[in-house]
Design an enzyme around this catalytic site. Structure first.
Site, mmCIF file in Angstrom:
data_model
loop_
_atom_site.group_PDB
_atom_site.id
_atom_site.type_symbol
_atom_site.label_atom_id
_atom_site.label_comp_id
_atom_site.label_asym_id
_atom_site.label_seq_id
_atom_site.Cartn_x
_atom_site.Cartn_y
_atom_site.Cartn_z
ATOM 1 N N GLU A 164 20.211 92.463 58.745
ATOM 2 C CA GLU A 164 19.832 93.606 57.900
ATOM 3 C C GLU A 164 19.157 94.747 58.658
ATOM 4 O OE1 GLU A 164 17.552 92.438 54.520
ATOM 5 O OE2 GLU A 164 19.215 91.399 53.585
ATOM 6 N N GLU A 377 23.151 85.542 52.445
ATOM 7 C CA GLU A 377 21.985 85.427 51.569
ATOM 8 C C GLU A 377 22.388 85.834 50.162
ATOM 9 O OE1 GLU A 377 18.329 87.476 52.747
ATOM 10 O OE2 GLU A 377 18.690 86.966 54.845
HETATM 11 C C1 BGP Z 1 16.340 89.965 52.811
HETATM 12 C C2 BGP Z 1 15.817 89.345 54.069
HETATM 13 C C3 BGP Z 1 15.141 88.033 53.893
HETATM 14 C C4 BGP Z 1 14.408 87.854 52.583
HETATM 15 C C5 BGP Z 1 15.164 88.411 51.401
HETATM 16 C C6 BGP Z 1 14.374 88.467 50.125
HETATM 17 O O1 BGP Z 1 16.234 91.339 52.901
HETATM 18 O O2 BGP Z 1 16.837 89.179 55.006
HETATM 19 O O3 BGP Z 1 14.372 87.797 55.026
HETATM 20 O O4 BGP Z 1 13.089 88.161 52.648
HETATM 21 O O5 BGP Z 1 15.659 89.693 51.659
HETATM 22 O O6 BGP Z 1 13.604 89.630 50.113
HETATM 23 P P1 BGP Z 1 12.156 89.668 49.575
HETATM 24 O O7 BGP Z 1 11.433 88.612 50.335
HETATM 25 O O8 BGP Z 1 11.656 91.032 49.848
HETATM 26 O O9 BGP Z 1 12.243 89.372 48.131
#
Ligand code: BGP
Length: 472
Positions: A164, A377
Site C-alpha cells: 500500500e 487483505e
Molecule cells: C491496510 C494495511 C493494514 C491494516 C489495514 C486495516 O491499509 O495494510 O496494515 O492496518 O489496512 O486498517 P486500519 O488498521 O487502519 O483499520
C-alpha cells in the site's frame, strides 16, 4: 459447487509491526514506527506495537491455530530492522533465524508463506539519511531484498515487495499522520518514485537469483496496492471529472508503474509542471519498464464516492470508531470523498460495499489485462461483542461471506483471482486506531496475558476452507 479454482489459496494476513512485538528483542533495530508511535498525540491513546500480539515469541501457537483452521497460506511481512538493525551493513543472525523458524513452522503445516518485504516499518537509521526521499534507501532496499531471497527464496514461492504505497506515502508525506509526518506533495511524489524504483530493483534481483537457482523456479513476485474503486457522487460533469481525477491519483498512479512500467502520462505531466516532481534520473524509465510484476495483490476494504471539491480541506480520518464522527475528506480544488446517503457503513465510517470488490478487480482487468490477482487483505474492523465469554463476531462473518461471493463473481467474469487473505489472522495493532479496532479470527485477550481465543468467525472460515467455498 465451488466457484473457486482448485489451487485457490485460503489465507489470512498480518504485518510485522502490528503483530510481532519484541520491538527490541535479540538485536532488532528501531524502525520509524517504533519511534513515531511513542511521540505524544500520534496514535489512538498512545498505543504502540512494542508488545502487539507478541507473535515474535508465540508464533508456534499462532501457526498451530492457523493449521487447525485449515489455512493453506499465510501472508506476513518481514521486519527489515530484524535483519539489518541499521537498515544496511551488518546482518543480525537472530533476526534471520526468527524468519527461518516461522517459515519452517508454516511449511511443516503445509501453509504457504506469502512474504511482504515492506509493510511500512522503515529502519530509523535510513530515515535519518532521508528515508524514501534518498536514493540510498533504494540501494539499501535492494540489498535487504536480496538477503531475504538468499535466505528464504528456496522455501517461499509468493513474494510481494511493498504494501500500500498510496497509504504510507500519502499519510507519511501528504496528510502527515504517519511517519515521517511530512506535509509536502512534491516530496511525497519524489519519495513515491523512489519506492517504485526500489520495487523494480528488488524484482530485478529476484529474477537474477531465480536464474541462479537460489530462488525457487516457481516463485513469483508482485506488489500490493489498495483497491479503492471510486464512483461519482452524481452525474454532474464536475463530479464525473472529480472521480476520474481520484482514479488517477489513488489508483492509476500506483498500479501503472508496476504493471505497465510507466506513470499515467497526463498526470505525470501535470505533477511535474505543478509541483516539479517526480524528478527522473537516467535509467529510471528503463528500470521501471523492465521489471513488471508477476501478480498484483489487492487490499479491499471499501469504495468511495467522489465529488468536485471547491470547499473541503481536511485529511483527518475517523480513528475513534464512533460512527459518523468522521468529517468529509478532501483536497480543496481537486476532489473530496463524500458519504453515500444510502450506504452501509462500519463504525469507522468505511462503506461496506462488497460489489466494489468485483467491480474493482474487473476494472483492473480492463486496464491491465488478465494479470493474476491475490486478494491480500479484506476485513471488517470492529469492536467485537463478547457474550458469555464467546466472541460473537457475526458482523465479520457477514462481511467476509459477502466479499467472498463478490470475489467468486469476479472469477466467474473471467478474472484470474488466486487467493484470499482476510485481514487479519489474530487481532493486532491498527496503526492509528490502537487495539480497539479488531479484525482477527483469533481474539487476543490483553487483560489476560495475551491469551488466544477462537472467535465465531474462526469456525466459520474453517468450514469455508473445508468446503473450498462451496457453502457460501
Ligand atoms: C491496510 C494495511 C493494514 C491494516 C489495514 C486495516 O491499509 O495494510 O496494515 O492496518 O489496512 O486498517 P486500519 O488498521 O487502519 O483499520
Amino acid at each position: 459447487m465451488t466457484a473457486f479454482p482448485e489451487q485457490f489459496l485460503w489465507g489470512a494476513a498480518s504485518a510485522a509491526y502490528q503483530v510481532e512485538g519484541g520491538h527490541d528483542a535479540d538485536g532488532k533495530g528501531p524502525s520509524i514506527w517504533d519511534l513515531y508511535a511513542h511521540l505524544p498525540g500520534t496514535t489512538h491513546e498512545g498505543t504502540n506495537g512494542d508488545l502487539a500480539a507478541d507473535h515474535y515469541h508465540r508464533f508456534k501457537e499462532d501457526v498451530a491455530l492457523m493449521a487447525e483452521q485449515g489455512l493453506t497460506s499465510y501472508r506476513f511481512s518481514i521486519a527489515w530492522t530484524r535483519l539489518f538493525p541499521a537498515g544496511r551493513g551488518a546482518v543480525n543472525p537472530a533476526g534471520v533465524a526468527f524468519y527461518h523458524a516461522l517459515i519452517d513452522e508454516l511449511l511443516r503445516h503445509n501453509i504457504k508463506p506469502m512474504i511482504t518485504l515492506y509493510h511500512w516499518d522503515l529502519p530509523q537509521a535510513l530515515q535519518d539519511i532521508g528515508g524514501w526521499e534518498s536514493r540510498e534507501t533504494v540501494d539499501a532496499f535492494a540489498d535487504y531484498a536480496e538477503l531475504c531471497y538468499r535466505e528464504f527464496g528456496a522455501k517461499a514461492e509468493l513474494w510481494a515487495t511493498f504494501n500500500e504505497t498510496v497509504v504510507f506515502i500519502g499519510m507519511g508525506y501528504i496528510t502527515g499522520a504517519h511517519p515521517p509526518g511530512v506535509r509536502d506533495p512534491a516530496r511525497a511524489l519524489q519519495a513515491c518514485h523512489h519506492v517504485f524504483l526500489a520495487h523494480a530493483r528488488a524484482v530485478q534481483r529476484f529474477r537474477e537469483l531465480k536464474q541462479d537457482g537460489l530462488v525457487r523456479h516457481d516463485a513469483v513476485i508482485g506488489f500490493v496496492n489498495v483497491l479503492q474503486p471510486h464512483a461519482s457522487a452524481s452525474d454532474r460533469p464536475e463530479d464525473i471529472a472529480a472521480r476520474a481525477l481520484a482514479d488517477g491519483c489513488f489508483t492509476h498512479w500506483f498500479y501503472d508503474p508496476v504493471l505497465r512500467g510507466e506513470y499515467p502520462a497526463e498526470l505525470l505531466q501535470w505533477a511535474q509542471e505543478a509541483l516539479g516532481a517526480p524528478l527522473f534520473a537516467p535509467g529510471d524509465t528503463e528500470l521501471l519498464k523492465a521489471n513488471l510484476c508477476d501478480f498484483i495483490g489487492v487490499n479491499y476494504y471499501k469504495r468511495e464516492l467522489v465529488a468536485a471539491n471547491p470547499d473541503v480541506d481536511n485529511t483527518r480520518i475517523n480513528t475513534s470508531g464512533e460512527k459518523g464522527s468522521g468529517r468529509e475528506f478532501g483536497f480543496r480544488g481537486l476532489f473530496k470523498l463524500v458519504r453515500n446517503p444510502s450506504g452501509e457503513y462500519t463504525d469507522w465510517d468505511w462503506e461496506i460495499y462488497p460489489r466494489g470488490l468485483t467491480e474493482g478487480i474487473l476494472q483492473l482487468k480492463a486496464r491491465y489485462g488478465n494479470v493474476p490477482v491475490y486478494i491480500t487483505e479484506n476485513g471488517l474492523g470492529a469492536k467485537d461483542p463478547i457474550i458469555d465469554g464467546e466472541v460473537v463476531d457475526d458482523a465479520r462473518i457477514d462481511y467476509l461471506a459477502r466479499h467472498l461471493k463478490a470475489a467468486a463473481d469476479a472469477i466467474a467474469a473471467g478474472a484470474d483471482v488466486r487467493g484470499y487473505y482476510p485481514w487479519s489472522f489474530t487481532d493486532l495493532l491498527s496503526w492509528l486506531n490502537g487495539y480497539q479496532k479488531q479484525y482477527g479470527f483469533v481474539y487476543i485477550d490483553r487483560d489476560n496475558h495475551l491469551a488466544r481465543q477462537r472467535k465465531k468467525s474462526f469456525f466459520w472460515y474453517q468450514e469455508v476452507i473445508r468446503s473450498h467455498g462451496a457453502g457460501l
